[in-house]
Design an enzyme around this catalytic site. Structure first.
Site, PDB file in Angstrom:
ATOM      1  CE  LYS A 161      -3.948   1.962   2.570  1.00 29.65           C
ATOM      2  NZ  LYS A 161      -4.869   1.729   3.706  1.00 29.65           N
TER       3      LYS A 161
ATOM      4  CB  SER B 293      -8.502   0.358   5.169  1.00 24.24           C
ATOM      5  OG  SER B 293      -9.176   1.586   5.299  1.00 24.24           O
TER       6      SER B 293
ATOM      7  CB  SER C  85      -7.839   3.539   2.521  1.00 27.41           C
ATOM      8  OG  SER C  85      -7.105   2.943   3.583  1.00 27.41           O
TER       9      SER C  85
END
Length: 559
Positions: free
Chosen positions: A61, A159, A135
């Protein structure tokens, strides 16, 4: 001849090229660099090194430091060059994983949709009209498409779980502190967790074990006996997408069939706490993390003062974090007291059922890109109904696939006290139903590649046909196999197919070993349902014979 790790890395980059999903990535590593890492891994293996993740592909990420890649947290103007890998990344690399790149995300990890990014909205792997979930959106889709074997995300409000549910993969949100958050741009530093994505539960557990650094917080030993699962009524779950309540009930029934004891629970303290995460004062911690940067960036983008500035802030994210600046301190203390009361009520509710875990849908529905564009705040808030409270209550969670609804993935999660990560995984292993696979060629019963299915634990279920929207081609491969291509009902016909069921990890193994020009995609069946199945890259059809008129591979071979 390419060695094993190098072969895997080359296959990953080939797949990146074929899928052409630029929305997944913020920064993709040069192929030559990844191949150099793979050669080094193969050399180390040859020298006798123990590398449990040798050649596994890793996506990271965009708010997690990877040496050599900019850390952006989804904001180009925030980017910095980290001096070293985050510890979680370093441990996976030391175990033999190869980083492919930095993945797209909701900016500053503020969102559960995956659309709040100047790098573009991330689309679901299963349905490009729907959001990927955020996210940690890019990480989840990279795993779901078979590009990355494992991926790292973060989870503050869900997330690491919502994207797993929307893309049909596993997401582990460990106990807070089990994995260090050093080297990570914080969202809410006191709540953040590093999360793990994988296509199978064993893969995810292995990765989590390798990156865990915090002290174990095992709860008191439980009395031997069947798992005890707290299950709220569907009425308490509130409004959900069509078919989702039924899918949730089916997941609970699978646990019961596996021997678990189900007990009712009042979900109110969990959902009340979930609403506090953004509606209360806790969002002020997001301002602590990046508020000064956002204030400065907002001023720098003043069109009068700086007419040539390029916007890089997502307006929804910036508005959420800027509003948090003015929350008074007394509200935070009041909310902390209110949260403590809700946590006591939630733990008492779990204790009443003597529960090992709480079973919940991961999300109440799966919005389209248009849904989120029309109501970015409301659509996002809805997605956190079941996930927001987990870190506020200091709980652990695992999200797993639990079937599908209308051909799209449906997921559930198990939530339990801090330190019960292993226990939750053991229970979750009973949840994932077998995966259907549509077979039209060399994997059919009696055909040369059918033993591959049998070795993976597959079981034959039925003979059927595809929807009348396909054409079948004889490819020039060894052994001979056909290529199935979707062309629409105007030019297509029905093709004979077999339906097999195999464990989810079996489908992952099959996908990872699949040679070009074959690919796994959704196949429409005659009864209106869909199933993963073998499809073919159109480029392979240039010299292939159209054999659609035979109605199937077996009929063609018998001719």
């Amino acid at each position: 001849m390419p060695t094993p790790a190098l072969t895997r890395i080359r296959a990953a980059y080939d797949l990146i090229h074929r899928t052409d999903r630029t929305d997944i990535w913020i920064t993709l590593r040069p192929r030559a660099d990844a191949e150099a890492d793979a050669r080094d891994i193969d050399d180390r293996l040859a020298a006798g090194a123990h590398l449990p993740l040798a050649g596994r592909t890793l996506a990271v990420k965009g708010n997690i430091d990877v040496e050599g890649l900019p850390t952006t947290a989804g904001c180009p103007s925030y980017a910095y060059d980290p001096p070293a890998d985050a510890p979680a990344v370093a441990r996976l690399k030391a175990a033999g994983a190869v980083v492919l790149g930095s993945t797209n995300m909701d900016q500053f990890a503020t969102g559960l949709v995956g659309t709040r990014s100047p790098y573009g909205a991330v689309r679901s792997a299963a349905d490009p009209t729907r959001v990927a979930g955020g996210s940690s959106s890019g990480s989840a889709v990279a795993v779901a498409l078979g590009i990355a074997d494992i991926a790292l995300g973060t989870d503050t409000a869900g997330s690491g779980r919502v994207p797993a549910a929307f893309n049909g993969i596993v997401g582990l949100k460990p106990t807070r502190g089990l994995v260090t958050t050093d080297g990570i741009v914080p969202a809410c530093a006191s709540l953040d967790c590093v999360s793990v994505f994988a296509r199978t539960l064993p893969e995810a557990e292995l990765a989590l074990a390798l990156i865990s650094t915090g002290p174990a917080r095992e709860p008191a030993p439980r009395t031997p006996g069947p798992w005890r699962i707290a299950v709220p009524s569907t009425e308490q779950l509130g409004e959900m997408d069509d078919g989702w309540a039924k899918a949730y009930e089916a997941a609970a029934a699978r646990l019961a069939a596996a021997g678990a004891q189900l007990g009712a629970i009042d979900l109110t303290p969990f959902t009340d706490a979930a609403a506090m995460l953004y509606e209360g004062a806790f969002v002020a911690e997001r301002y602590t993390a990046v508020g000064a940067f956002i204030d400065k960036a907002t001023n720098d983008l003043d069109p009068i003062a700086n007419p040539t500035a390029t916007p890089t802030l997502d307006p929804t994210v910036a508005a959420i974090i800027r509003r948090a600046r003015d929350i008074p301190a007394h509200q935070l203390f009041a909310d902390q007291a209110g949260l403590a009361t809700l946590r006591d009520q939630a733990m008492a509710a779990l204790a009443t059922t003597d529960a090992d875990a709480l079973l919940l849908p991961t999300a109440p529905g799966h919005p389209t890109l248009d849904d989120v564009a029309a109501d970015p705040i409301g659509a996002n808030a809805r997605l956190g109904r079941f996930t927001n409270s987990t870190n506020l209550f200091d709980l652990a969670a695992v999200a797993v696939p639990a079937g599908d609804v209308d051909g799209r993935p449906f997921g559930v999660m198990l939530v339990g006290p801090a330190g019960t990560d292993d226990r939750l995984a053991r229970i979750a292993a009973n949840l994932t139903p077998p995966t259907r696979l549509a077979v039209v060629g060399a994997h059919l019963t009696g055909q040369p590649l059918n033993p591959q299915l049998l070795v993976l634990g597959a079981m034959f279920k039925a003979t059927t046909t595809t929807a009348p929207a396909y054409r079948l081609f004889a490819l020039r491969t060894d052994p001979p196999k056909p290529g199935l291509v979707h062309v629409g009902t105007d030019n297509g016909q029905s093709i004979e197919a077999e339906i097999w069921e195999l464990p989810p990890e079996g489908l992952g193994a099959l996908t990872a070993a699949l040679p070009r020009p074959m690919a796994i995609g959704r196949v429409e069946l005659a009864d209106g349902t869909t199933a993963p199945g073998f499809l073919c890259e159109p480029a392979a059809l240039d010299e292939a014979e159209d054999i659609t008129e035979y109605g199937g591979w077996r009929a063609y071979r018998n001719s």
